[in-house]
Design an enzyme around this catalytic site. Structure first.
Site, PDB file in Angstrom:
ATOM      1  N   ASP A  90      49.286  34.938  45.341  1.00  0.00           N
ATOM      2  CA  ASP A  90      47.357  35.744  45.967  1.00  0.00           C
ATOM      3  C   ASP A  90      47.240  34.351  45.769  1.00  0.00           C
ATOM      4  O   ASP A  90      47.925  33.020  45.612  1.00  0.00           O
ATOM      5  CB  ASP A  90      47.735  36.351  43.924  1.00  0.00           C
ATOM      6  N   GLU A 110      30.944  42.239  35.242  1.00  0.00           N
ATOM      7  CA  GLU A 110      33.003  42.780  35.471  1.00  0.00           C
ATOM      8  C   GLU A 110      33.401  42.458  37.276  1.00  0.00           C
ATOM      9  O   GLU A 110      32.751  42.891  38.126  1.00  0.00           O
ATOM     10  CB  GLU A 110      33.129  44.000  35.016  1.00  0.00           C
TER      11      GLU A 110
END
Length: 875
Positions: free
Chosen positions: A271, A618
């Site tokens: 990542d 979100e």
């Protein structure tokens, strides 16, 4: 003949012979008749150490002497080609899961892969190089388990259940990659290995210690299915640490489990900035130097480093240093490089375009009418009818429809995160206007998501001088991420708005500054917001009143008092890091309230209130200054207060109200469930979402989406967010009363079930059972039913029940069909706290129905009696 002439003739002859010999005998890495493995090994053998170090970065550098083009590995395809301009935008991943339709999922992913191929052809430079979001290595799907609805990135997943997630993930990967491993259409990358689901603010330093039961029974099954069934080409490891070790260096997963036990042959990418987290003191601080970080990660099995320029781990010299310091051998580096080049050769990225099995794909094969039609079909199948007291489908043609709410005319609410750009987005308002062309359809925002409603600041409010004799603003355009230094261009414009990269909508990193004067028409408090992809600042009379440079939401914290008719100096600075087209300054005026919304409601035959969230509230690791939100996650599952207050006022009009929720996570709409006649969960439904919602309201199809997660009554029903123990979470372990359970979804027709038939009711441990049931559409409307199989076992470690099979079936009114499932030993087993998968003697309760075995759900039950015990492989 002179010696010189003889020498010239001989030289000419040699040259004549040399050319065809060279042309017929290319280097091994250029020879398409050799295997990708052989070609990869050959090109790696020709690279210098410094060149090798530059190839393990996500932005792999070109090597001109080998005709090796640059390649950017970073490409996103969660629910369509993302961040590469116009594309077909399908429902967000959680909405795809709500279809419970694996064949549809595979078709969707196949279309996405086609659009990746088309984009790649269109973007390739003459030497074959591509930039970010232009390649064929797709960093999707996200098969992390949505264990807690507060997680902002849960929208990217397929919900809370490991079985549903596994089936959806396998289908999506097969669609992206195609049926031929030798020639994958794209290379999917499953993420994030493996125990990763928030909180976002803590992901760079959290150290998670999952139980063996939860590892095997919840967090790892979808990865196992992706690797062993779908043969996924890539894996992305996570930010967090596991049992004291950063995930990208955790050998029990990266090497022992994934590669040795499961036989994974593909590549592993970190990542982005996860390797830097190894040594940064603000993160894991697992090692002391960036060189050690590289060595630990690559020894564990990482092959590719996604990172940012600010981190030393992204400097190829760091890898060179790690080898020279003896921390990492060049042979270990070569193993990673061979894996990376092997998939590039199989994808055809290092050969001429327009050849191979996908030669028929054209650069224009994206965002086509056919693809948008599939997006509409998918959006329709993703919609979940949460509640219906008979209002829907709406009878007849309403004369007046009031479409109200922050998501009613919002493109942001269609697309979610990790999204592309729909060229013809259909909002809820637009969809209703198209479906009811003879009705008077009125849109009034009524409220913002978390604050008063915003509107675009009109051109007439801006001036270049204090006397306001000359309209417009001064615009300065900067090439860097901050408005510093000398602008590359200065001009005069009518408004603080911009279309980045228009008409191509190509992503860029830049910044701008507008300056001039603003003259309001009302006296009172104003709030300002700039609708860009990145940060912004607003100054009034040189006072900073909105500092949102590193914050995703919302407007200025407090209202700024302004007087009508008076001019004020204004300066807006904005950054851009994405590709969304239309950005502009908005304000909330003192008179902003719900008066117009209430007037429209009073005059309407039907009120459609489009509420919920957006990916700016979100999402992934962001700062949000609004009640109920933190770091991209949520602290409350309730509707934001401004929306809740308005919907209560709309209900008080006694007019019929349909609540349309647009969000990526569970919503605790308890008041609405008690008071409103109809509630639709639309998720972030994609570019065609407005059409789908309008058609559902009109009854053009019978809804059949099912919830891929539990909708709780309150976040108070949940364990602490940072607790990764599954006890008390999801339908499998939650013992309370849900607002809407996992698997829930209503229809416009009714279904009945016959008796459950078992080919054997008593089995020895390890024997499979086949169950079947007749399902009948007992209503008067054609529709789909999602037939769900749940298994329940007794025991301290057993879940309350677990999904072990499902099938979405289309039935005409009155039609009956037999649906069958195989229940193997694994489906009958449980995983104990020691991580052992065991099959024990005793009864096994079965339920096959349109949802979980609840009083109002149609279905059939049965029991299998197991004799003996057996220990099974964990996966």
């Amino acid at each position: 003949m002179t010696p010189i002439r003889t020498l010239m003739m001989a030289s000419t002859l040699l040259m004549t012979l040399a050319v065809p010999v060279y042309a017929q005998t290319p280097a091994a890495y250029q020879n398409q008749t050799l295997t990708p493995q052989a070609r990869a090994e050959d090109i790696v053998s020709r690279l210098t150490l410094e060149e090798k170090a530059a190839q393990i970065q996500n932005n792999a550098a070109a090597v001109p002497r080998l005709d090796l083009p640059a390649y950017e590995w970073w490409n996103e395809g969660l629910h369509g080609v993302a961040r590469a301009g116009d594309a077909t935008v399908f429902p967000q991943a959680v909405g795809l899961a709500a279809t419970w339709d694996t064949p549809l999922m595979q078709r969707v992913a196949d279309v996405i892969a086609t659009e990746f191929r088309a984009k790649n052809l269109g973007f390739r430079t003459a030497d074959g190089s591509t930039k970010r979001y232009q390649g064929l290595t797709v960093w999707s799907p996200n098969v992390n388990i949505f264990r807690d609805p507060r997680w902002g990135r849960g929208q990217e997943t397929y919900g809370e259940d490991p079985y549903l997630t596994s089936r959806m993930g396998v289908a999506f990967i097969k669609g992206l990659q195609g049926p031929d491993p030798a020639h994958p259409k794209t290379a999917a990358t499953v993420k994030h290995l493996a125990v990763h689901s928030g909180p976002e603010a803590d992901r760079h330093f959290d150290d998670i210690h999952p139980s063996k039961r939860d590892e095997i029974d919840t967090y790892l099954p979808a990865f196992h299915a992706a690797i062993t069934e779908a043969r996924v080409e890539g894996i992305m490891c996570a930010y967090n640490a596991l049992n004291g070790v950063p995930a990208c260096g955790y050998t029990p997963y990266m090497r022992d489990l994934v590669k040795t036990e499961w036989g994974f042959k593909g590549h592993i990418v970190s990542d982005c900035a996860a390797i830097a987290d190894f040594y940064l003191p603000t993160s894991h601080a697992y090692v002391k130097t960036p060189e050690e970080a590289i060595a630990v990660a690559w020894k564990a099995g990482t092959d590719l480093n996604c990172d940012f320029a600010a981190n030393k781990t992204f400097d190829p010299q760091t890898t060179v240093n790690a080898v020279k310091q003896g921390l990492l051998s060049e042979a270990e580096l070569d193993q990673a490089l061979v894996r990376l080049f092997e998939i590039r050769y199989r994808l055809g990225l290092l050969d001429k375009p327009y050849t191979g099995p996908f030669a028929g794909i054209k650069p224009t094969d994206y965002d086509t009418p056919e693809h948008r039609a599939l997006a509409l079909d998918t959006a329709e199948k993703s919609l979940v009818l949460l509640k219906n007291d008979g209002l829907l489908p709406f009878k007849g043609d309403p004369r007046r429809i009031a479409v109200i709410g922050p998501n009613a005319n919002s493109v942001e609410a269609l697309v979610g995160n990790y999204n592309g750009t729909p060229s013809k987005p259909v909002t809820i308002y637009a969809g209703l206007k198209a479906r009811y062309p003879n009705a008077e359809v009125t849109f009034v925002e009524g409220t913002g998501w978390v604050a008063p409603p915003l509107e675009n600041v009109p051109d007439t409010a801006f001036c270049q001088d204090a006397a306001c004799t000359t309209p417009g603003l001064k615009l300065e355009d900067f090439s860097g991420p901050k408005p510093e230094g000398t602008p590359v261009a200065t001009t005069t414009v009518s408004n603080a708005q911009f279309r980045w990269g228009w008409p191509d909508r190509v992503a860029r990193e830049a910044s701008v500054r507008w300056s001039g004067y603003v003259r309001p028409t009302e006296t009172g408090g104003y709030r300002f917001r700039y609708t860009g992809d990145a940060g912004y600042r607003v100054y009034i009379d040189d006072k900073l009143i909105a500092d949102v440079w590193d914050i995703a939401w919302p407007t200025s914290d407090t209202a700024v008092p302004l007087e009508a008719g008076k001019t004020y100096k204004i300066r807006i600075e904005a950054a851009q890091k994405g590709e969304r087209g239309d950005h502009r300054l908005q304000w909330s005026q003192p008179s902003a309230n719900d008066t117009k919304a209430m007037a429209a409601a009073q005059d309407a035959d039907l009120i459609v209130f489009a509420a919920g969230l957006t990916a700016r509230l979100e999402g992934e690791e962001m700062k949000v200054l609004a009640p109920g939100f933190a770091g991209g996650d949520r602290t409350s599952l309730d509707l934001p207060e401004p929306q809740q207050k308005l919907i209560e006022r709309l209900h008080a009009t006694s007019k019929p109200v349909v609540l349309v929720l647009m969000n990526g996570s569970a919503m605790s709409v308890n008041w609405a469930d008690k008071n409103l006649p109809a509630i639709i969960e639309a998720w972030y439904p994609g570019g065609e979402g407005g059409h789908a919602v309008a058609k559902l309201i009109a009854g053009d199809f019978s809804p059949a989406g099912r919830l891929p997660m539990t909708f709780y009554k309150s976040a108070d029903q949940l364990p602490p967010f940072k607790d990764y123990n599954m006890d008390g979470r999801t339908y499998r372990y939650f013992k309370g009363e849900a607002l809407y359970p996992f698997g829930h979804g209503l229809s416009y027709t009714t279904f009945s079930y016959g008796k459950l038939k078992l080919d054997r009711a008593k089995v020895k441990a390890g024997q499979p059972v086949r169950v079947s049931v007749e399902v009948t559409n007992a209503g008067k409307v054609d529709g789909d039913e999602v037939v769900q199989l749940y298994v329940s076992r007794t025991g301290a470690d057993a879940p309350i029940r677990a999904l072990k099979g499902f099938e979405r079936v289309s039935l005409k009114a009155g039609e009956t069909r037999t649906v069958s499932f195989n229940i193997d030993a694994k489906a009958m087993s449980i995983v104990n706290q020691a991580g052992e998968r065991v099959l024990v003697a005793g009864p096994l309760d079965l339920w096959v129905g349109g949802g979980q075995p609840l009083p109002d759900v149609a279905g059939a039950k049965g029991t299998i009696t197991v004799s003996g015990t057996k220990t099974l492989p964990a996966f």
